[in-house]
Design a protein around this motif. Structure first.
Motif, PDB file in Angstrom:
ATOM      1  N   ASP A  52      30.481  -3.397 -36.928  1.00 42.13           N
ATOM      2  CA  ASP A  52      30.775  -3.932 -38.258  1.00 42.13           C
ATOM      3  C   ASP A  52      30.849  -5.458 -38.207  1.00 42.13           C
ATOM      4  O   ASP A  52      31.760  -6.027 -37.602  1.00 42.13           O
ATOM      5  CB  ASP A  52      32.100  -3.365 -38.767  1.00 42.13           C
ATOM      6  CG  ASP A  52      32.322  -3.666 -40.254  1.00 42.13           C
ATOM      7  OD1 ASP A  52      31.636  -4.552 -40.787  1.00 42.13           O
ATOM      8  OD2 ASP A  52      33.176  -3.001 -40.866  1.00 42.13           O
ATOM      9  N   SER A  53      29.930  -6.132 -38.850  1.00 42.09           N
ATOM     10  CA  SER A  53      29.890  -7.595 -38.844  1.00 42.09           C
ATOM     11  C   SER A  53      31.118  -8.206 -39.523  1.00 42.09           C
ATOM     12  O   SER A  53      31.490  -9.344 -39.231  1.00 42.09           O
ATOM     13  CB  SER A  53      28.615  -8.097 -39.538  1.00 42.09           C
ATOM     14  OG  SER A  53      28.560  -7.636 -40.879  1.00 42.09           O
ATOM     15  N   GLN A  54      31.742  -7.455 -40.433  1.00 44.33           N
ATOM     16  CA  GLN A  54      32.934  -7.965 -41.107  1.00 44.33           C
ATOM     17  C   GLN A  54      34.120  -8.098 -40.147  1.00 44.33           C
ATOM     18  O   GLN A  54      35.090  -8.803 -40.439  1.00 44.33           O
ATOM     19  CB  GLN A  54      33.324  -7.041 -42.267  1.00 44.33           C
ATOM     20  CG  GLN A  54      32.323  -7.048 -43.417  1.00 44.33           C
ATOM     21  CD  GLN A  54      32.785  -6.192 -44.588  1.00 44.33           C
ATOM     22  OE1 GLN A  54      33.761  -5.447 -44.482  1.00 44.33           O
ATOM     23  NE2 GLN A  54      32.092  -6.306 -45.709  1.00 44.33           N
ATOM     24  N   THR A  57      35.473 -11.496 -36.327  1.00 46.89           N
ATOM     25  CA  THR A  57      36.393 -12.607 -36.552  1.00 46.89           C
ATOM     26  C   THR A  57      37.229 -12.792 -35.290  1.00 46.89           C
ATOM     27  O   THR A  57      37.257 -11.909 -34.416  1.00 46.89           O
ATOM     28  CB  THR A  57      37.322 -12.301 -37.744  1.00 46.89           C
ATOM     29  OG1 THR A  57      38.116 -11.141 -37.428  1.00 46.89           O
ATOM     30  CG2 THR A  57      36.518 -12.046 -39.014  1.00 46.89           C
ATOM     31  N   LYS A 294      41.445  -2.295 -42.111  1.00 52.72           N
ATOM     32  CA  LYS A 294      40.030  -2.652 -41.935  1.00 52.72           C
ATOM     33  C   LYS A 294      39.372  -1.811 -40.855  1.00 52.72           C
ATOM     34  O   LYS A 294      38.247  -1.326 -41.023  1.00 52.72           O
ATOM     35  CB  LYS A 294      39.904  -4.139 -41.576  1.00 52.72           C
ATOM     36  CG  LYS A 294      40.130  -5.080 -42.740  1.00 52.72           C
ATOM     37  CD  LYS A 294      39.813  -6.511 -42.328  1.00 52.72           C
ATOM     38  CE  LYS A 294      39.987  -7.455 -43.520  1.00 52.72           C
ATOM     39  NZ  LYS A 294      39.677  -8.862 -43.153  1.00 52.72           N
ATOM     40  N   THR A 298      36.369   0.978 -41.401  1.00 54.57           N
ATOM     41  CA  THR A 298      35.115   0.878 -40.646  1.00 54.57           C
ATOM     42  C   THR A 298      34.834   2.153 -39.879  1.00 54.57           C
ATOM     43  O   THR A 298      33.696   2.625 -39.825  1.00 54.57           O
ATOM     44  CB  THR A 298      35.177  -0.315 -39.674  1.00 54.57           C
ATOM     45  OG1 THR A 298      35.407  -1.516 -40.411  1.00 54.57           O
ATOM     46  CG2 THR A 298      33.879  -0.450 -38.892  1.00 54.57           C
TER      47      THR A 298
END
Length: 309
Positions: A52-54, A57, A294, A298
């Motif tokens: 998941d690119s989100q 971080t 999150k 995912t």
């Protein structure tokens, strides 16, 4: 045994957690289940964050590295214990024993520094939210993680190398379920006072330094959060730190007991060692996934894709 002027030990016997056959069977079943859960849970976090690119971080980058460390930390000790039980040979060669000491402290020492780094990351995120992406950019994050591994390597070398210089001429029974610097040095034929003090100092400084970094970070975090006027804002800020603070408590508590004390063997040492090498690595994935929306979302998305495919 090899004879060359003096008899030297070439392998050790790990006495394990219990000598009772019934207890051993129960422990084997429990450790097998726990280790499989550890591998599955930490691999799931690694794959989830990667897919998941989100989640690309700083916080999740550090979380993925923590999962890798937990996976390695548990793998150093548990599989050897399981193999010894199946083969009915509780032996480990001298070289493998030294390697186990090295990698145990490599993963353990690196995780200490890494948890301190994660505390600093939360400090920047809460105390300097507008500058967070600038301060904790990709290059800085990679540099920080590299430094934690380098410091962990130096710590591991400082723990393992002195053990290679000690003479071992018998007995060869280690009262533990894995090789560690203190249980190993107890078997040396010469005085180990200096090496024991060096080991305690090395591990003590590492543990104390990391603990202070975490403590100071959270003093500033709590001070900043208490200044937030809205109750919802304070709750959200605290929730971002709760998982990390719980992991820190579970990890540092046993380490402080084991390594920040005089070099003596206590009856509960094996139980305490089992907590940070076996229990903590399996708990961390559940602590983070159950409290992190999150990551859970995912995982559900990835589960949906897999089901469709």
């Amino acid at each position: 045994m090899v004879v060359s002027n003096e008899t030297r030990v070439t392998e050790f016997i790990l006495l394990g957690l219990s000598s009772n056959p019934n207890v051993q069977i129960t422990l084997f079943a429990m450790l097998l289940v726990i280790y499989l859960l550890t591998v599955a849970g930490n691999l799931l976090i690694l794959v989830t964050i990667y897919m998941d690119s989100q989640l690309h971080t700083p916080m999740y980058f550090f979380l993925s590295n923590l999962s890798f460390l937990d996976l390695g930390f548990s793998t150093v000790a548990v599989p050897k214990f399981l193999v010894n039980f199946i083969s009915q040979r509780n032996t480990i060669s001298f070289n493998d024993c030294i390697a186990q000491v090295f990698f145990l402290h490599l993963f353990g020492g690196t995780e200490c520094f890494h948890l301190s780094l994660m505390a600093y990351d939360r400090y920047v995120a809460i105390c300097y939210p507008l500058r967070y992406t600038i301060i904790m950019n990709r290059r800085v994050c990679f540099l920080f993680v590299t430094c934690t591994w380098a410091l962990g390597f130096i710590h591991a070398l400082a723990q393992a190398f002195p053990a290679t210089q000690l003479p071992f001429c018998g007995p060869n029974e280690i009262n533990h379920f894995f090789c560690d610097s203190h249980p190993l040095s107890v078997l040396a034929c010469s005085s180990t006072f200096i090496s024991e003090i060096a080991d305690m100092t090395n591990s003590g400084i590492l543990t104390l330094t990391c603990f202070l970094v975490v403590s100071i970070s959270y003093v500033y975090i709590i001070s900043t959060v208490l200044k937030i006027r809205s109750a919802e804002g304070r709750k959200k800020a605290f929730s971002t730190c709760a998982s990390h603070l719980l992991v820190v408590t579970l990890f540092f508590g046993p380490l402080v007991f084991m390594y920040m004390r005089p070099p003596v063997t206590l009856p509960g040492d094996k139980l305490i060692s089992g907590f940070y090498t076996i229990i903590t690595p399996v708990l961390n994935p559940f602590i983070y996934t159950l409290r992190n929306e999150k990551v859970k979302k995912t995982m559900k998305k990835l589960g949906g894709r897999t089901h469709i495919n």
